[in-house]
Design a protein around this motif. Structure first.
Motif, short mmCIF file in Angstrom:
data_model
loop_
_atom_site.label_atom_id
_atom_site.label_comp_id
_atom_site.label_asym_id
_atom_site.label_seq_id
_atom_site.Cartn_x
_atom_site.Cartn_y
_atom_site.Cartn_z
N CYS A 1 -5.27 -16.20 39.15
CA CYS A 1 -5.11 -17.63 39.43
C CYS A 1 -5.17 -18.41 38.12
O CYS A 1 -5.31 -17.83 37.03
N THR A 2 -5.08 -19.72 38.19
CA THR A 2 -5.14 -20.53 36.97
C THR A 2 -6.58 -20.89 36.67
O THR A 2 -7.44 -20.89 37.56
N PRO A 3 -6.86 -21.24 35.41
CA PRO A 3 -8.21 -21.69 35.07
C PRO A 3 -8.66 -22.86 35.94
O PRO A 3 -9.82 -22.91 36.36
N ALA A 4 -7.78 -23.78 36.20
CA ALA A 4 -8.15 -24.93 37.03
C ALA A 4 -8.48 -24.51 38.45
O ALA A 4 -9.44 -25.01 39.07
N GLU A 5 -7.70 -23.59 38.97
CA GLU A 5 -7.96 -23.15 40.36
C GLU A 5 -9.34 -22.49 40.50
O GLU A 5 -9.97 -22.57 41.54
N LEU A 6 -9.77 -21.83 39.44
CA LEU A 6 -11.05 -21.13 39.52
C LEU A 6 -12.22 -22.01 39.07
O LEU A 6 -13.36 -21.58 39.08
N SER A 7 -11.91 -23.23 38.67
CA SER A 7 -13.01 -24.10 38.22
C SER A 7 -12.96 -25.43 38.96
O SER A 7 -13.37 -25.50 40.13
N TRP A 8 -12.47 -26.47 38.33
CA TRP A 8 -12.64 -27.81 38.94
C TRP A 8 -11.88 -27.97 40.25
O TRP A 8 -12.34 -28.69 41.14
N LYS A 9 -10.75 -27.29 40.38
CA LYS A 9 -10.03 -27.42 41.66
C LYS A 9 -10.82 -26.79 42.80
O LYS A 9 -10.65 -27.16 43.97
N ALA A 10 -11.66 -25.85 42.47
CA ALA A 10 -12.52 -25.23 43.50
C ALA A 10 -13.87 -25.92 43.61
O ALA A 10 -14.71 -25.50 44.40
N GLY A 11 -14.09 -26.97 42.81
CA GLY A 11 -15.34 -27.73 42.96
C GLY A 11 -16.37 -27.53 41.86
O GLY A 11 -17.49 -28.01 41.99
N VAL A 12 -15.99 -26.85 40.79
CA VAL A 12 -16.95 -26.64 39.69
C VAL A 12 -17.00 -27.91 38.81
O VAL A 12 -15.96 -28.44 38.42
N ASP A 13 -18.22 -28.36 38.52
CA ASP A 13 -18.38 -29.55 37.70
C ASP A 13 -18.52 -29.23 36.22
O ASP A 13 -18.05 -29.97 35.37
N VAL A 14 -19.22 -28.16 35.93
CA VAL A 14 -19.44 -27.76 34.54
C VAL A 14 -19.27 -26.24 34.45
O VAL A 14 -19.83 -25.50 35.26
N LEU A 15 -18.50 -25.81 33.47
CA LEU A 15 -18.22 -24.38 33.30
C LEU A 15 -18.71 -23.91 31.94
O LEU A 15 -18.40 -24.52 30.91
N SER A 16 -19.48 -22.83 31.94
CA SER A 16 -19.75 -22.10 30.69
C SER A 16 -18.62 -21.09 30.53
O SER A 16 -18.54 -20.13 31.30
N LEU A 17 -17.80 -21.31 29.55
CA LEU A 17 -16.61 -20.46 29.35
C LEU A 17 -16.88 -19.49 28.22
O LEU A 17 -16.93 -19.88 27.05
N GLY A 18 -17.04 -18.24 28.57
CA GLY A 18 -17.48 -17.26 27.60
C GLY A 18 -16.39 -16.80 26.65
O GLY A 18 -15.23 -16.67 27.04
N GLY A 19 -16.77 -16.53 25.42
CA GLY A 19 -15.90 -15.91 24.46
C GLY A 19 -16.52 -14.66 23.83
O GLY A 19 -15.85 -13.68 23.58
N THR A 20 -17.84 -14.71 23.67
CA THR A 20 -18.52 -13.67 22.89
C THR A 20 -18.30 -12.27 23.44
O THR A 20 -18.00 -11.33 22.69
#
Lengths: 349, 349, 349, 349
Positions: C185-204
């Protein structure tokens, strides 16, 4: 019929008299007065603990949270029962006073941690190093939130588990007098002799106006307690009026007399309730609280007659069948009368 | 001759009577009782603030620290006088309750912040962004720690500076009654009408057993206060006994009568001291505290006669010339008698 | 055979190249440089969130704890899964950063909160007023600590429960890329479009040196985040080097490519393990982690051959029968090779 | 002409090479790798402190705040200079990490506490007991925020005062290398031999990407540091990349070479400025920072030519007479070139 809580009652006349008596002239503030010294001495004697540090605060939450604060560091766990007052009823006071320690919940029937569950919980908390909350302390409540007791042996079992991990033990004794009166042991046997390091010794629920003693059996922790108490706004300038309550409370066995009375009222209530068809107890009645399941019909009758008490743990749906069984908590105090209990019982029959 | 503090005195008889009267039967706990409601209503009426949220706690430190906590965030500054009680005498309670806000100190003579110094201090605090503590709130004390006063106009000047930066204003009024009695204005004029958002209204030092009201003129902050009060262990189960003190205190003008008496005793003391050759005042005597400089010889005579008071700000060297001038603080209270003052004055002459 | 963790691997060459490229000349510090701006813009574009506030920190614990701090108050609950990283693996960082909020644990299989369990837990937390911790926020982890996923629909169900109580939603996305790659899915679909307000987006964990982005979809919370980040020592002066990692990571789809590779390696490993007689999975393999139960004999063979991984959740007894089944965790990363997996599989057969 | 800060420069080539070299294969995370061990060993050797505990974090604020946290309790004072970074530039990080300790400010010219002022401040802090903040620790900065130095003797004088009160000493050494290069003493002489208990050893400002070492000379405090570091989100999973920077930095004397270069550039700048009629220095130039007062006209010329630097301590009014003298700060770094300095100087003449 006042069974909502033991804190809806007032102040026992002897304690009010002690307050009035203490109100004479000027005395040093902040605990450096003769009444405060006498109250400390009384507690040391009663607990056979001449070295104990003893401090007075006005609420049980303060007593418990300050006790936790001197026994843990912020990255540690406070092991307590799932239904402990410090977990459920203090709006996070232990977290506030400890600067963020974590309450780790231990299972156990009727409000009591089992030693086995405690050991299991401690063993699986933070053994692996820096990523995890570390083991901090154990807190148990006596009498428990379920109106049950730990006898000295049971306290000793809990404390032995704690000691095996090098953890100090706190006892929330907001109803310590009820436990003591029911168990018939000495204050020392139910506290330091059984392995308790710090005791919150309640007065408020059992006839005082607002006072709890914190008894620190290892005086090394005393100075930190004093600083934390002041910093939390719990050092009273006119400290004599906390101490006077305690003196009146502990003098001549009044505390145990009142607690014994409350226990007896609860026993009478409990027995009466068990006579109602279908009624049962959620927890055994061992101190001054009765947790009972009664038909909706009976509750309706009680409420109509003005009986005050709380459903437990939550309010039921407003409507339902007359024979639906609904749990409630009934608390007796030093001020509960036999007549109240009997009126109550006549209503439920 | 008890001049050590206004908190070495006891409880005024009328307030003790109110406590005794409140001790009848069962009432709801945690402030949901009629006495508590009446005390809140009394304060709202006295302050012409029908919407104000009013809460009772037992110590001034609790009242101040909880007030600061609802008015700041942890990364903000509390602007206060260098000698403020919250800075000097609360063992860091504001830092504890605010989760680490910083007290930024403002200069000013005789315990009073000057509006200019406050403006300068605010202006140079944190304008540059995220690296710096942000501006949070202003706290002033009335009567001050130096026994001086802010008249309503002066409070208004301080508040105007705060408002220019969008900052709320707290007043530590542990001796608010003394200020009011001396200034002859209304409670509203000395608080919200002058720009105060939250007031710690003292009772303990002025004849109560242990009670302070926090008056929150903007009720939006009320629920947070309630949660913080509970979380800090400052919610009393038998709250009626805090409220009863306040009712007795504020009823029939007792509070102003007692504060006026204390002020009058301080004035008498102050005038008498100025009659001593070489004696002088550190601060003008505007409320119930006298800060005076007396020869070592006079101090020796007073101490020998049993007079109780503190040297100020620190104890002098134990030995020194007889005419060495040494500062001390003398505090009068509702319980100070004219005879005490006169005996004292006869000794210093 | 490096399966201990996805953080034992190094930095992907493209990301190291980005770091080297960013090291040219003088640029403004603290995030006011062009690389930082470009990285923020990249994330806003990828997430279709042009208003989002985006900040970089160096560790997942910092990202999570700061996120919790801006979404709760100290007297509130953070609802999370019993096995959440914030509960189990951060040494109490959320408690520290939130000034003492309480993590309230939600049950659910395979590391996922069920919406029903969440609703039940929220409903029974603090409805009764000031005595109890209040409801604060929900935090879910995707991919979970059990290597499973919430699809957008499932995130939406969790968020719907939170929203029904007015609670904000945080997602711990230290393995968000793995989730995204697996779900398609898209990043938006898995975050704010699904109701997420704040995301910790990992890179490490996925090929960076040490960088996580916090994506705050409601920019009203941004300034508080900036202050808390600085106050916690997580604002880097040479911020360009955090941003450069993110730019390299997100550029040209590298992040999804690497995560997809790690997922594929885990799938290959998982399938191979299931071919072993008696072997089973603790959790379905949905991302880059495999939780498998293997005979003691097989573990012995693997360890002897130098395979690195952890037993799960705890080390077994050192001795036991050869056919005793023992659970372990195997983590694949961007750097795991097919050869490593195949060697491993050849050993366990 | 980049004189805004020493953190606008990038990473020295040798350090970037060390980072690239460390990026080979899988290694244990969280500091259990060979590079981390080598970096710790290097620091122990350089400081002649084989028992020291050494930890790496990525920011100076983290290093300082964690150091303060292990050296104080929440009710204690951190004595530091009025202009210390921990007081002025960390948004209250010390208060956050210490759970609310109070920074008590010490006077002193040119950014240096005087031993006398320190003694006076300590002596008047909290001697009277529980009402007051207690004495906790001393923190000094070397090189100071004013670009001046404490020689080993001066550090020793400060430490002697601290020791007289039983207080531990922290040194904020974000520019420790600059101090060392200027003073020509050994690392041990400027730290533990002079009485420093914990040192924040900076790397970031002097050519690293983002790394500071905390050197704890008394290893008893080490485990608490590890827990606090993790709890604050400052434990890196890929720790090798912090350690690699330190190894590259300290290897072959690079750190002192770069710091010496920065100091030399500042000296050249400083001397040149003093050649301008009317120009003067706010502070003596002893390390890599120049605080100078120049006419508005000269500033206008510099800005027009693209010179980057900050006015000090605040921006002047936008308009004013051409000969108005305005203060500014000019910082040199490892990357400052003689050509930059000379261009700058040619402009101001």
């Amino acid at each position: 019929m006042h069974f909502a809580s033991d804190n809806t009652s007032g102040v026992a006349p002897q304690i009010m008299a002690a307050l009035n008596a203490a109100n004479a002239g000027h005395v040093p503030s902040y605990g450096a007065d003769a009444v405060s010294e006498a109250a400390v001495a009384r507690i040391r004697t009663l607990f056979e603990a001449p070295e104990a540090a003893v401090y007075f605060v006005a609420t049980g939450t303060a007593a418990n949270a300050l006790s936790c604060a001197i026994l843990t560091r912020p990255w540690q766990a406070v092991f307590c029962h799932r239904e402990a007052h410090i977990e459920v009823d203090e709006c996070g006071a232990p977290e506030f006073f400890t600067d963020g320690a974590k309450l780790v919940l231990v299972e156990g029937e009727h409000g009591r941690m089992s030693a086995g569950a405690l050991m299991q919980t401690i063993a699986t908390t933070g053994p692996g190093g820096v990523h995890h909350i570390q083991r901090g302390m154990v807190s148990l409540t006596n009498a428990t939130e379920a109106g049950t007791l730990y006898a000295p042996d049971s306290v000793g079992e809990i404390a032995a588990v704690a000691q095996a991990y090098g953890l100090p033990v706190h006892m929330d004794g907001s109803r310590f007098a009820n436990a003591l009166a029911a168990l018939g042991c000495t204050p020392a046997e139910l506290s330091w002799k059984a392995g308790v390091d710090v005791l919150s010794l309640g007065g408020t629920k059992n006839g005082c106006m607002g006072v709890e003693a914190v008894v620190i059996f290892d005086p090394e922790r005393a100075w930190e307690f004093e600083l934390r108490r002041k910093r939390a706004g719990h050092l009273f300038s006119k400290s004599r009026f906390l101490a006077a309550q305690m003196l009146g409370y502990l003098g001549g066995g009044l505390w145990l007399e009142m607690a014994g009375h409350a226990n007896a009222m609860a026993a009478r209530l409990s027995e009466g309730i068990l006579g109602v068809p279908g009624a049962s107890l959620l927890h055994p009645t061992e101190a001054n609280e009765v947790f009972a399941v009664l038909p909706r019909l009976v509750h309706a009758r009680l409420r109509k007659a003005g009986a005050e008490y709380y459903f437990w743990p939550d309010d039921p749906a407003p409507e339902g069948p007359a024979d639906e069984m609904i749990a409630a908590r009934f608390v007796c105090s030093w001020a509960t009368t036999g007549a109240e209990v009997d009126t109550f019982l006549s209503l439920i029959r």
